[in-house]
Write a protein that holds these residues in place. Structure first.
Motif, mmCIF file in Angstrom:
data_model
loop_
_atom_site.group_PDB
_atom_site.id
_atom_site.type_symbol
_atom_site.label_atom_id
_atom_site.label_comp_id
_atom_site.label_asym_id
_atom_site.label_seq_id
_atom_site.Cartn_x
_atom_site.Cartn_y
_atom_site.Cartn_z
ATOM 1 N N ILE A 104 42.643 40.806 44.353
ATOM 2 C CA ILE A 104 43.220 39.674 45.523
ATOM 3 C C ILE A 104 43.936 38.926 44.788
ATOM 4 O O ILE A 104 44.959 38.581 45.404
ATOM 5 C CB ILE A 104 41.833 38.923 46.122
ATOM 6 C CG1 ILE A 104 40.833 39.849 46.719
ATOM 7 C CG2 ILE A 104 42.302 37.768 46.890
ATOM 8 C CD1 ILE A 104 41.284 40.340 48.206
ATOM 9 N N THR A 116 40.021 28.966 52.021
ATOM 10 C CA THR A 116 40.077 29.287 53.302
ATOM 11 C C THR A 116 40.688 28.528 54.259
ATOM 12 O O THR A 116 41.616 28.937 55.075
ATOM 13 C CB THR A 116 38.650 29.717 53.918
ATOM 14 O OG1 THR A 116 38.044 30.878 53.069
ATOM 15 C CG2 THR A 116 38.810 30.208 55.344
ATOM 16 N N LEU A 118 44.421 28.382 53.388
ATOM 17 C CA LEU A 118 45.043 29.794 53.898
ATOM 18 C C LEU A 118 45.324 29.740 55.241
ATOM 19 O O LEU A 118 46.450 30.167 55.652
ATOM 20 C CB LEU A 118 44.322 30.935 53.297
ATOM 21 C CG LEU A 118 44.916 32.199 53.445
ATOM 22 C CD1 LEU A 118 46.155 32.477 52.978
ATOM 23 C CD2 LEU A 118 43.821 33.326 53.348
ATOM 24 N N LEU A 136 42.618 39.759 53.372
ATOM 25 C CA LEU A 136 41.937 38.469 52.941
ATOM 26 C C LEU A 136 40.787 38.177 53.914
ATOM 27 O O LEU A 136 40.137 37.406 53.583
ATOM 28 C CB LEU A 136 43.162 37.330 52.813
ATOM 29 C CG LEU A 136 43.998 37.447 51.833
ATOM 30 C CD1 LEU A 136 45.384 36.552 52.148
ATOM 31 C CD2 LEU A 136 43.528 37.318 50.351
ATOM 32 N N LEU A 166 47.740 38.259 46.210
ATOM 33 C CA LEU A 166 48.302 36.776 46.519
ATOM 34 C C LEU A 166 49.364 36.402 45.716
ATOM 35 O O LEU A 166 50.409 35.902 46.319
ATOM 36 C CB LEU A 166 47.090 35.701 46.557
ATOM 37 C CG LEU A 166 47.373 34.599 46.603
ATOM 38 C CD1 LEU A 166 47.370 34.858 48.391
ATOM 39 C CD2 LEU A 166 46.385 33.632 46.262
#
Length: 172
Positions: A148, A75, A78, A121, A152
């Motif tokens: 996911i 996280t 990102l 996301l 990505l």
């Protein structure tokens, strides 16, 4: 898009600037060309994929602490990546649009697509960072990770093969 990212991550946006300043030695304006931008974004892509793989391994082993740790690190990287990309890549491309309308439209389409992916996301991250960890949640995580991961990987490929080659110094 930037304000939406700031709200999603509960930040005022300075985190991305602080990190980009750390990488580049000093803060840079969003409208200027940065020769190191694309290599830095590509390195972040590799890091994101590595962290995502760690999350998958932790999930397969049903290791709650490792899952939470990997998701937290994913996280943070990102968040920084999206803020940097939005400010410096999309910021530059919007301030120095290509004269070819097809190219300009492609940049706009990729920006819109990133908003859609960003929302997905965000839902994924929010689901697994705010919920109480249960065996049901762990099983759902194992189901959610493959799609996911596909999104990505596809987005990274698109950015590196289509969008990043468009980033070049423009005459003022």
């Amino acid at each position: 898009m930037l304000s939406l990212l700031k709200r999603w991550f509960g930040q005022d946006g300075r985190t991305g600037e602080r990190n980009s300043a750390r990488r580049g030695g000093h803060a840079r304006l969003t409208g200027e060309y940065r020769a190191d931008l694309i290599p830095n974004l590509q390195a972040e892509h590799k890091e994101l994929l590595t962290l995502f793989a760690e999350l998958e391994r932790a999930s397969e082993q049903s290791d709650e602490m490792a899952c939470r740790s990997a998701l937290d690190r994913f996280t943070r990287v990102l968040q920084d990546h999206l803020l940097t990309e939005n400010r410096h890549l999309y910021g530059y491309l919007s301030r120095h649009p290509d004269t070819n309308p097809d190219v300009a439209r492609r940049v706009d389409d990729m920006s819109s697509d990133m908003m859609r992916i960003g929302k997905m996301l965000h839902r994924f991250i929010t689901t697994y960072t705010r919920a109480t960890w249960t065996s049901v949640l762990q099983a759902q995580l194992r189901k959610d990770l493959p799609p996911i991961g596909e999104v990505l990987a596809h987005r990274i490929h698109e950015e590196e093969s289509v969008l990043y080659p468009l980033y070049s110094p423009r005459a003022s």
